[in-house]
Design a protein around this motif. Structure first.
Motif, mmCIF file in Angstrom:
data_model
loop_
_atom_site.group_PDB
_atom_site.id
_atom_site.type_symbol
_atom_site.label_atom_id
_atom_site.label_comp_id
_atom_site.label_asym_id
_atom_site.label_seq_id
_atom_site.Cartn_x
_atom_site.Cartn_y
_atom_site.Cartn_z
ATOM 1 N N ALA A 254 0.911 -1.242 0.015
ATOM 2 C CA ALA A 254 -0.118 -0.054 0.095
ATOM 3 C C ALA A 254 0.827 1.317 0.061
ATOM 4 O O ALA A 254 1.910 1.201 0.234
ATOM 5 C CB ALA A 254 -1.097 -0.034 1.302
ATOM 6 N N LEU A 255 0.063 2.275 -0.428
ATOM 7 C CA LEU A 255 0.846 3.679 -0.362
ATOM 8 C C LEU A 255 -0.106 4.813 -0.007
ATOM 9 O O LEU A 255 -1.500 4.472 -0.423
ATOM 10 C CB LEU A 255 1.172 3.925 -2.019
ATOM 11 C CG LEU A 255 2.120 3.007 -2.803
ATOM 12 C CD1 LEU A 255 1.933 3.475 -4.336
ATOM 13 C CD2 LEU A 255 3.567 3.558 -2.552
ATOM 14 N N TYR A 431 -1.648 1.916 -11.683
ATOM 15 C CA TYR A 431 -0.903 0.883 -10.918
ATOM 16 C C TYR A 431 -0.906 1.832 -9.454
ATOM 17 O O TYR A 431 -1.550 1.441 -8.339
ATOM 18 C CB TYR A 431 0.322 0.217 -10.851
ATOM 19 C CG TYR A 431 0.791 -0.517 -9.684
ATOM 20 C CD1 TYR A 431 0.458 -2.007 -9.327
ATOM 21 C CD2 TYR A 431 1.905 0.008 -8.797
ATOM 22 C CE1 TYR A 431 0.904 -2.577 -8.164
ATOM 23 C CE2 TYR A 431 2.168 -0.547 -7.867
ATOM 24 C CZ TYR A 431 1.679 -1.709 -7.536
ATOM 25 O OH TYR A 431 2.296 -2.418 -6.285
ATOM 26 N N ILE A 432 -0.194 2.887 -9.730
ATOM 27 C CA ILE A 432 -0.105 3.775 -8.604
ATOM 28 C C ILE A 432 -1.498 4.537 -8.075
ATOM 29 O O ILE A 432 -1.640 4.506 -6.541
ATOM 30 C CB ILE A 432 0.971 5.107 -9.088
ATOM 31 C CG1 ILE A 432 2.267 4.453 -9.448
ATOM 32 C CG2 ILE A 432 0.960 6.143 -7.848
ATOM 33 C CD1 ILE A 432 3.199 5.544 -10.049
ATOM 34 N N ASN A 433 -2.266 4.722 -8.906
ATOM 35 C CA ASN A 433 -3.608 4.918 -8.286
ATOM 36 C C ASN A 433 -4.466 3.947 -7.742
ATOM 37 O O ASN A 433 -4.931 4.029 -6.601
ATOM 38 C CB ASN A 433 -4.587 5.509 -9.759
ATOM 39 C CG ASN A 433 -5.904 5.933 -9.179
ATOM 40 O OD1 ASN A 433 -5.919 6.878 -8.130
ATOM 41 N ND2 ASN A 433 -6.811 5.585 -9.851
ATOM 42 N N CYS A 439 -2.828 9.943 -6.336
ATOM 43 C CA CYS A 439 -3.249 10.576 -7.494
ATOM 44 C C CYS A 439 -4.298 11.729 -7.227
ATOM 45 O O CYS A 439 -4.567 12.675 -7.975
ATOM 46 C CB CYS A 439 -3.849 9.661 -8.519
ATOM 47 S SG CYS A 439 -2.483 8.510 -8.777
ATOM 48 N N LYS A 440 -4.942 11.327 -5.854
ATOM 49 C CA LYS A 440 -6.108 12.054 -5.908
ATOM 50 C C LYS A 440 -5.718 13.771 -5.580
ATOM 51 O O LYS A 440 -6.506 14.577 -5.808
ATOM 52 C CB LYS A 440 -6.634 11.840 -4.296
ATOM 53 C CG LYS A 440 -7.910 10.948 -4.645
ATOM 54 C CD LYS A 440 -8.789 10.381 -3.265
ATOM 55 C CE LYS A 440 -9.469 9.519 -3.577
ATOM 56 N NZ LYS A 440 -9.602 8.412 -2.436
ATOM 57 N N GLU A 441 -4.527 13.932 -5.029
ATOM 58 C CA GLU A 441 -4.222 15.458 -4.610
ATOM 59 C C GLU A 441 -2.996 15.898 -5.643
ATOM 60 O O GLU A 441 -2.266 16.626 -5.200
ATOM 61 C CB GLU A 441 -3.431 15.267 -3.163
ATOM 62 C CG GLU A 441 -4.529 14.918 -2.126
ATOM 63 C CD GLU A 441 -3.810 14.709 -0.977
ATOM 64 O OE1 GLU A 441 -2.736 15.023 -0.767
ATOM 65 O OE2 GLU A 441 -4.539 13.987 0.140
ATOM 66 N N CYS A 442 -2.765 15.175 -6.724
ATOM 67 C CA CYS A 442 -1.916 15.542 -7.570
ATOM 68 C C CYS A 442 -2.246 16.552 -8.709
ATOM 69 O O CYS A 442 -3.425 16.676 -9.100
ATOM 70 C CB CYS A 442 -1.661 14.312 -8.579
ATOM 71 S SG CYS A 442 0.121 14.387 -9.438
ATOM 72 N N ALA A 447 -5.771 9.666 -15.039
ATOM 73 C CA ALA A 447 -6.423 8.822 -16.219
ATOM 74 C C ALA A 447 -6.167 9.551 -17.501
ATOM 75 O O ALA A 447 -6.385 8.971 -18.638
ATOM 76 C CB ALA A 447 -7.944 9.026 -16.073
ATOM 77 N N LYS A 448 -5.181 10.758 -17.811
ATOM 78 C CA LYS A 448 -5.057 11.334 -18.897
ATOM 79 C C LYS A 448 -3.864 11.120 -19.361
ATOM 80 O O LYS A 448 -2.850 10.843 -18.471
ATOM 81 C CB LYS A 448 -4.943 12.866 -18.717
ATOM 82 C CG LYS A 448 -6.434 13.430 -18.859
ATOM 83 C CD LYS A 448 -6.679 14.788 -18.886
ATOM 84 C CE LYS A 448 -6.120 15.208 -20.164
ATOM 85 N NZ LYS A 448 -6.263 16.769 -20.435
ATOM 86 N N LYS A 449 -3.556 10.640 -20.630
ATOM 87 C CA LYS A 449 -2.492 10.206 -21.270
ATOM 88 C C LYS A 449 -1.494 11.368 -22.021
ATOM 89 O O LYS A 449 -0.458 11.459 -22.028
ATOM 90 C CB LYS A 449 -2.665 9.020 -22.352
ATOM 91 C CG LYS A 449 -3.198 7.901 -21.680
ATOM 92 C CD LYS A 449 -3.175 6.557 -22.569
ATOM 93 C CE LYS A 449 -3.738 5.525 -21.941
ATOM 94 N NZ LYS A 449 -4.959 5.447 -21.740
#
Ligand SMILES: Cc1cc2nc3c(=O)[nH]c(=O)nc-3n(C[C@H](O)[C@H](O)[C@H](O)COP(=O)(O)OP(=O)(O)OC[C@H]3O[C@@H](n4cnc5c(N)ncnc54)[C@H](O)[C@@H]3O)c2cc1C
Ligand code: SF4
Length: 510
Positions: A254-255, A431-433, A439-442, A447-449
Motif C-alpha cells: 500500500a501507498l 497501478y499507482i492510483n 493521485c487524488k491530490e496530484c 487517467a489522462k495520457k
C-alpha cells in the motif's frame, strides 16, 4: 599470543562467538573512517546511525571487559583509511595474528585480502555468524540452472531451516500468500504511531561537520529516532510483533500520503548493521504468531518471513554470485542523468514528491515507494543505473551495497537483464492510483495520457515499452504489454512519445 581483530561498522553482532569469552590478549579495532563516509555522498541520518550504533556496540562490549581501540572520526591519529589503520595497529599492539569477519561488500573483501597479503603476520577471516546462508550457497544451489528463481530458493530455505513447515508441507497448505498482500489502505485499520527514541545527537552532528564529511538530507538533532543499540532494536522487533504484524501482509504494497511507515517493521538497519540476526527476527515473529494464531492470519506472517528468509538471503547470494561484473551491468543501455529534484523533492508529481521528500526527511521509504514510485520513474525515464545506484546507496538508512545494488540495479532497473526480476517493474499511473491515494491530490490527472495535465507516468510507460520492445520481444512475461503496444494507433503513440520526450528532457519542469 596477541591478536588484533577488526570489527567493521556493519558487523555489530554482539552474539558473535568472538565475544563469548574475555581474553586479555585480544584487542578489537573499530574506526569511523572517511574511506567509508566518502565512497558516495550519504544521508546525514545514515552516517549518524552507523556511528551511534558503532559507539554503543564498543561501549557495551568494553563494559563486559573486552579491549577495544576505537577511532572517532575527529581523532587526530585516525588515518581514515583501512590499510593504514590495520598496519599501524598491528605494530602498535605487537599483534602476532590479525583476524577479521568476512565483509559483505565486495570492495572491502578485496581490500582486506590485499591488506592481509602485505602483512607479515598470520591472518584469518571468519564468518559473521549473521546470515542463514553461506556466501556462495545460492550460487551452488542454482548451479546448472538458467534462472535464479527466488521462489525455489525460498522453498528450499523453508525446508532446510524447518520454518513454517508441518510434516514436510508448508504451514497452511500454501508456500506463498502474495496475492492476499495487495490491499489499498484507506484509513482503516488504524496504524499505531511508530516507536521512536528521540535521542539527542547534536554533538555527533558537530563532529561530523567538523570532520568535513559531505552529507545530504534532513535530521532532527534533538530527536533522532532510529534504534541503534541492541536493546532499542529488540524493542522495535517487539513493537512490530505486537502492533504491526496483524496487518503487515495485507498492506505490504500500500501507498498513502499520510503514512510513511504503514505496517512496515523498520528493522532493516537493525539487521543490516547485524545488531539483530535474521534468525532471531524470524524466530521472534513466529513465536509471537504461534501464540496468537487465533488472531493473526498466516498470510500476514508468511509475507514477512518471505522478505527475510527469502528476498534478503537471495539478494545476498545473487550479489556474491554475480560480483564484480554486476556493478557494471546496463543491459537496457540507459544513459540519462538523474534529475535535480531527486535531491530536493521539488516536483509536481505527487507520488514522487511524497516518496522523495520522505526519503530525504527520514532516510527511509518502504519497498513499494522505492520500487514502484522512485524506481519506476527512474527506469521509465531511462536513467543511468550508476547514477540510480549512487542515489539509493546514499539515501537509505539500510543501504549497503550487497542489498542495495541487487534491489536497485537488479529488481528495480532491470540493468542485469533479468537475473533478479523476470520482467521490468514498470507501470503507468493506473497501478499507482490503484495502490494508494497520491493521485487524488496530484497536479496531474492519472487517467489522462496526453495534454499538459496528463500524468507523466502514462506517456513514459508507453514510450519505454516502445523504446525497449526489441530487447523484450522474446520475454514471455512482456508479451501482453507488447501486444497492447502493438495495437496502439500510430498517431496516439507519436503523441505519447512526444510527451515522454518532454518529461525526459526537462524533468525538473514536471
Ligand atoms: C530499489 C530498491 C532499493 C532497495 N534498497 C535496499 C537497501 O539498500 N537495503 C535494504 O535493506 N533493503 C533495500 N530494499 C528492500 C526493501 O525496500 C527494504 O529492505 C525495506 O523497505 C526496509 O524497510 P523495513 O525494514 O520497514 O521493511 P519491511 O517491509 O518491514 O520488511 C522486513 C524486512 O525484510 C527485508 N526485505 C524486504 N524486502 C527486501 C528486499 N527486496 N531485499 C532484501 N531484503 C528485503 C528487510 O530486511 C526488511 O527489514 C530496496 C528495495 C528496492 C525496490
Ligand atoms: S497522477 Fe501521476 S504523477 Fe500524479 S500521483 Fe498519480 S501517478 Fe503520480
Amino acid at each position: 599470543m596477541k591478536k588484533l581483530r577488526l570489527v567493521l561498522g556493519d558487523q555489530l553482532n554482539q552474539q558473535h562467538s568472538w565475544f563469548k569469552n574475555v581474553n586479555d590478549d585480544t584487542i578489537y579495532l573499530m574506526a569511523e573512517m572517511r574511506q567509508e563516509t566518502d565512497y558516495v555522498k550519504h544521508h546525514i541520518q545514515k552516517v549518524v546511525c552507523f556511528f551511534t550504533a558503532m559507539r554503543a556496540f564498543c561501549e557495551t562490549l568494553s563494559n563486559e571487559g573486552h579491549q577495544f581501540i576505537y577511532m572517532r572520526i575527529t581523532d587526530n591519529e585516525n588515518p581514515q583509511d583501512l590499510e593504514k589503520l590495520i598496519e599501524t595497529h598491528v605494530t602498535q599492539v605487537g599483534a602476532k595474528k590479525f583476524e577479521y569477519q568476512l565483509p559483505d561488500e565486495y570492495r572491502l573483501d578485496e581490500q582486506l585480502k590485499r591488506i592481509c597479503a602485505k602483512l607479515s603476520i598470520e591472518t584469518a577471516a571468519v564468518d559473521t555468524e549473521h546470515f542463514y546462508t553461506e556466501r556462495y550457497e545460492l550460487r551452488d544451489f542454482f548451479k546448472g540452472k538458467k534462472q535464479l528463481i527466488m521462489e525455489s530458493f525460498y522453498r528450499m530455505m523453508r525446508k532446510k531451516h524447518d520454518i513454517m513447515m508441518v510434516n514436510g508441507q508448508p504451514d497452511g497448505g500454501k508456500w506463498n500468500y502474495d496475492h492476499s498482500n495487495r490491499k489499498k489502505w484507506t484509513g482503516n485499520p488504524e496504524i499505531p504511531n511508530e516507536l521512536n527514541f528521540e535521542k539527542d545527537i547534536s554533538e555527533l552532528i558537530s563532529e561530523i561537520e567538523s570532520a568535513g564529511i559531505k552529507t545530504f538530507g534532513k535530521v532532527n538533532q534533538e530527536k533522532f529516532n532510529w534504534p541503534t543499540t541492541r536493546e532499542e532494536c529488540l524493542k522495535v522487533l517487539r513493537f512490530f510483533c505486537e502492533k504491526l504484524l496483524l496487518h503487515f501482509g495485507d498492506f505490504q504494497d500500500a501507498l498513502h500520503t499520510d503514512q510513511k511507515f504503514l505496517f512496515h517493521s523498520r528493522l532493516s538497519f537493525a539487521m543490516n548493521s547485524k545488531i539483530l540476526t535474521p534468525k532471531e527476527v524470524v524466530d521472534t515473529v513466529l513465536e509471537y504468531y504461534y501464540e496468537h494464531s487465533d488472531d493473526i492470519a498466516i498470510s500476514q506472517v508468511e509475507g514477512f518471513i518471505r522478505q527475510i528468509l527469502g528476498w534478503r538471503e537471495y539478494m545476498r547470494g545473487v550479489y556474491w554470485k554475480e560480483m564484480p561484473e554486476y556493478k557494471k551491468l546496463n543491459k537496457l543501455d540507459n544513459t540519462n542523468s538523474i534529475p535535480n529534484f531527486f535531491w530536493t523533492g521539488e516536483t509536481k508529481m505527487n507520488c514522487l514528491k511524497h516518496a522523495l521528500n520522505q526519503s530525504l526527511e527520514e532516510s527511509y521509504a518502504h519497498h513499494i515507494q522505492r520500487l514502484m514510485i522512485i524506481g519506476n520513474y527512474a527506469l521509465l525515464t531511462q536513467l543511468h543505473p550508476d547514477e540510480v545506484d549512487e542515489w539509493y546507496l546514499g539515501v537509505y538508512i539500510d543501504a549497503i551495497e550487497w542489498v542495495e545494488i541487487t534491489n536497485t540495479r537488479g529488481m528495480s532497473q532491470f540493468a542485469d537483464g533479468g537475473i533478479v526480476a523476470t520482467k521490468p517493474y514498470v507501470s503507468s499511473a493506473n497501478y499507482i492510483n490503484k495502490m494508494g491515494n497520491y493521485c487524488k491530490e496530484c497536479h496531474y490527472k492519472h487517467a489522462k495520457k496526453t495534454g499538459e495535465d496528463a500524468c507523466p507516468f502514462n506517456a513514459l510507460y508507453w514510450n519505454f515499452l516502445d523504446d525497449k520492445k526489441d530487447y523484450f520481444k522474446n520475454n514471455q512475461r512482456m508479451s501482453m504489454m507488447l501486444n497492447l503496444l502493438g495495437k496502439k494507433d500510430a498517431k496516439e503513440l507519436h503523441e505519447l512519445k512526444e510527451r515522454a520526450q518532454m518529461v525526459i528532457s526537462n524533468p525538473d519542469m514536471f
